[in-house]
Design an enzyme around this catalytic site. Sequence first.
Site, short mmCIF file in Angstrom:
data_model
loop_
_atom_site.label_atom_id
_atom_site.label_comp_id
_atom_site.label_asym_id
_atom_site.label_seq_id
_atom_site.Cartn_x
_atom_site.Cartn_y
_atom_site.Cartn_z
CG ASP A 82 0.21 9.22 0.64
OD1 ASP A 82 0.14 8.07 1.08
OD2 ASP A 82 -0.49 10.16 1.06
CG HIS A 112 -2.03 -1.03 1.09
ND1 HIS A 112 -3.28 -0.72 0.64
CD2 HIS A 112 -2.03 -2.37 1.31
CE1 HIS A 112 -4.03 -1.81 0.61
NE2 HIS A 112 -3.29 -2.83 1.01
P1 ADQ Z 1 -2.98 5.99 4.75
O1 ADQ Z 1 -1.57 6.44 4.92
O2 ADQ Z 1 -3.74 5.81 5.99
O3 ADQ Z 1 -3.08 4.66 3.86
P2 ADQ Z 1 -4.85 7.48 2.89
O4 ADQ Z 1 -4.82 6.79 1.60
O5 ADQ Z 1 -4.90 8.95 2.75
O6 ADQ Z 1 -3.63 7.18 3.83
O7 ADQ Z 1 -6.14 7.01 3.66
C1 ADQ Z 1 -6.53 7.63 4.84
C2 ADQ Z 1 -7.98 7.28 5.16
O8 ADQ Z 1 -8.25 7.73 6.47
C3 ADQ Z 1 -8.95 7.96 4.23
O9 ADQ Z 1 -9.99 7.07 3.94
C4 ADQ Z 1 -9.46 9.17 5.05
O10 ADQ Z 1 -10.80 9.51 4.79
C5 ADQ Z 1 -9.34 8.64 6.46
N1 ADQ Z 1 -9.01 9.78 7.34
C6 ADQ Z 1 -7.92 10.55 7.33
N2 ADQ Z 1 -8.01 11.52 8.27
C7 ADQ Z 1 -9.18 11.36 8.87
C8 ADQ Z 1 -9.87 12.05 9.91
N3 ADQ Z 1 -9.36 13.12 10.49
N4 ADQ Z 1 -11.06 11.58 10.30
C9 ADQ Z 1 -11.59 10.50 9.69
N5 ADQ Z 1 -11.01 9.84 8.71
C10 ADQ Z 1 -9.83 10.24 8.30
C11 ADQ Z 1 -2.16 3.77 3.21
C12 ADQ Z 1 -1.14 4.45 2.28
C13 ADQ Z 1 -1.86 5.27 1.23
C14 ADQ Z 1 -2.86 4.41 0.47
C15 ADQ Z 1 -3.76 3.63 1.43
C16 ADQ Z 1 -4.62 2.60 0.69
O11 ADQ Z 1 -0.24 5.24 3.01
O12 ADQ Z 1 -0.93 5.86 0.32
O13 ADQ Z 1 -3.67 5.24 -0.34
O14 ADQ Z 1 -2.98 2.92 2.38
O15 ADQ Z 1 -3.86 1.77 -0.10
#
Ligand code: ADQ
Length: 464
Positions: free
Chosen positions: A369, A161
């Site tokens: 990311d 991921h």
């Molecule tokens: P993450 O590093 O966790 O995931 P991301 O892809 O942005 O990053 O996903 C974060 C999730 O958490 C999103 O669904 C978002 O809505 C939720 N989120 C963030 N802040 C929040 C808040 N304050 N309140 C509620 N919800 C919140 C890892 C990798 C990424 C990759 C994903 C999936 O680092 O690059 O996209 O896995 O493969």
Amino acid sequence: MTQPDPASSRLIAISNRTAFGTKSKAGGLAVAVWDALKSSNGLWMGWSGKIYDFPSNRFSEAEQDGVNFALCNYTKTEYEDFYLGYSNSVLWPVFHGRVDLAKFDDRNFKTYVEINKRFAENTVDLAEANDVIWVHDYHFLLVAKFLREMGSSLPCGFFLHIPFPNPDAFRSIPDHKHLIEGLISYDVVGLQGKRDVANLKMYLEQEMGAEPVSDTVMRVNGRSVFLLHCPIGIDVESFSQTATSGAALEARNRISTFQRNRSLVLGVDRMDYSKGLPQRFEGMAKFFDDYPHQHGKVSFTQVAPPSREMVDEYMHLREELDALAGRINGDYGDLDWIPIRYLARGYAREEVAGLYRLAEVCLVTPLQDGMNLVAKEFIATQDPNDPGVLVLSKFAGAAEQMKDALLVNPHSPTEISDAVAKALSMPLEERKKRWQSLFDGIMSEDITWWRERFMTVLNAVSAN
Ligand code: ADQ
């Protein structure tokens, strides 16, 4: 290799956290894995989230909504060495290009190996003849290697991921050869971006003497490994609907009370140094410096729930953000205006969707990311007649697909500041055009597309 009939294969998914016990399977990933498991009467293996004094070599089984689970507990030492230590203080920083933050420690690696082995042993115990295994993320790079050593030839795929780093960064990990031997024991390795596939290919060629058999298959150490470019998507329809739900409207109303008629620039991220939050705050400070006529008319809200607080770097980040937000508000704020609001807490998925919908601009500016789902969620929730503008880091995996966003270098406060200014003054026609193209993209490569793309290749590879 066994020859399972894909139609009758049961899926075993392995990830550090599972969706067991969660009421709403909020994340897109949880939904995708859940659906895949449900349709194959599958099994999901992972950590229970619990820490016990004694190790649990055997996993306990449970069932929820038609999906079976096998869950293990970690001891405090295992949690510290495997999860906080090797996974999040070596692999996470290095894979995000932060070798300077890595804390290499032989004991942590030893525990990482043990936990991976434990997962492999339990997989062998629980697997049936036709099963197909799908392992997720950097916590489990070595599971397939142990499966092979234990004599299992079940088809086994892996999805990373997070980014795969450039070869030199990867080589900085003292155990890099062990890790790569783990990775090449999988039949399929799925990666988010083309740059990740290119980095892994380069490393395999330089360090392991791997040779390409085709565009996608590498021959290395006598095995064929399929390197699959497979960018993860979101459940667009469900997310769009969420944005107009009651809870979303309530969240919008609450923030509107504070915003009044000011434009909302929004950031939503886990509090993680890879997300570029201090740089983003500096970018907004530059914006308030460069565009004084916007004072009192725009406020920036950053929602950032703390994560991995036991790791020093995450504690420092929190302190840095506290100080930066205070400084910027001190410098630019006024009696009736707070330029930066920073909320160190999480919100429900519906509430986040409501905030996205209200925002004129969403700032997604990670330094690195794998993908970044926030960028896609923001696009999914917009009003087609009056959509907001996405400002996106060039270094997010999502930038490979989302070319109609305003792409910026997240290290440059000037680029962030100018992109925010451009977004706020963008004519409606251009906003609609950019949004439509981005929306079509996330619709055609959504979470179901991602899951099917991966499973199709895994099933095909295992049928050969
Ligand atoms: P993450 O590093 O966790 O995931 P991301 O892809 O942005 O990053 O996903 C974060 C999730 O958490 C999103 O669904 C978002 O809505 C939720 N989120 C963030 N802040 C929040 C808040 N304050 N309140 C509620 N919800 C919140 C890892 C990798 C990424 C990759 C994903 C999936 O680092 O690059 O996209 O896995 O493969």
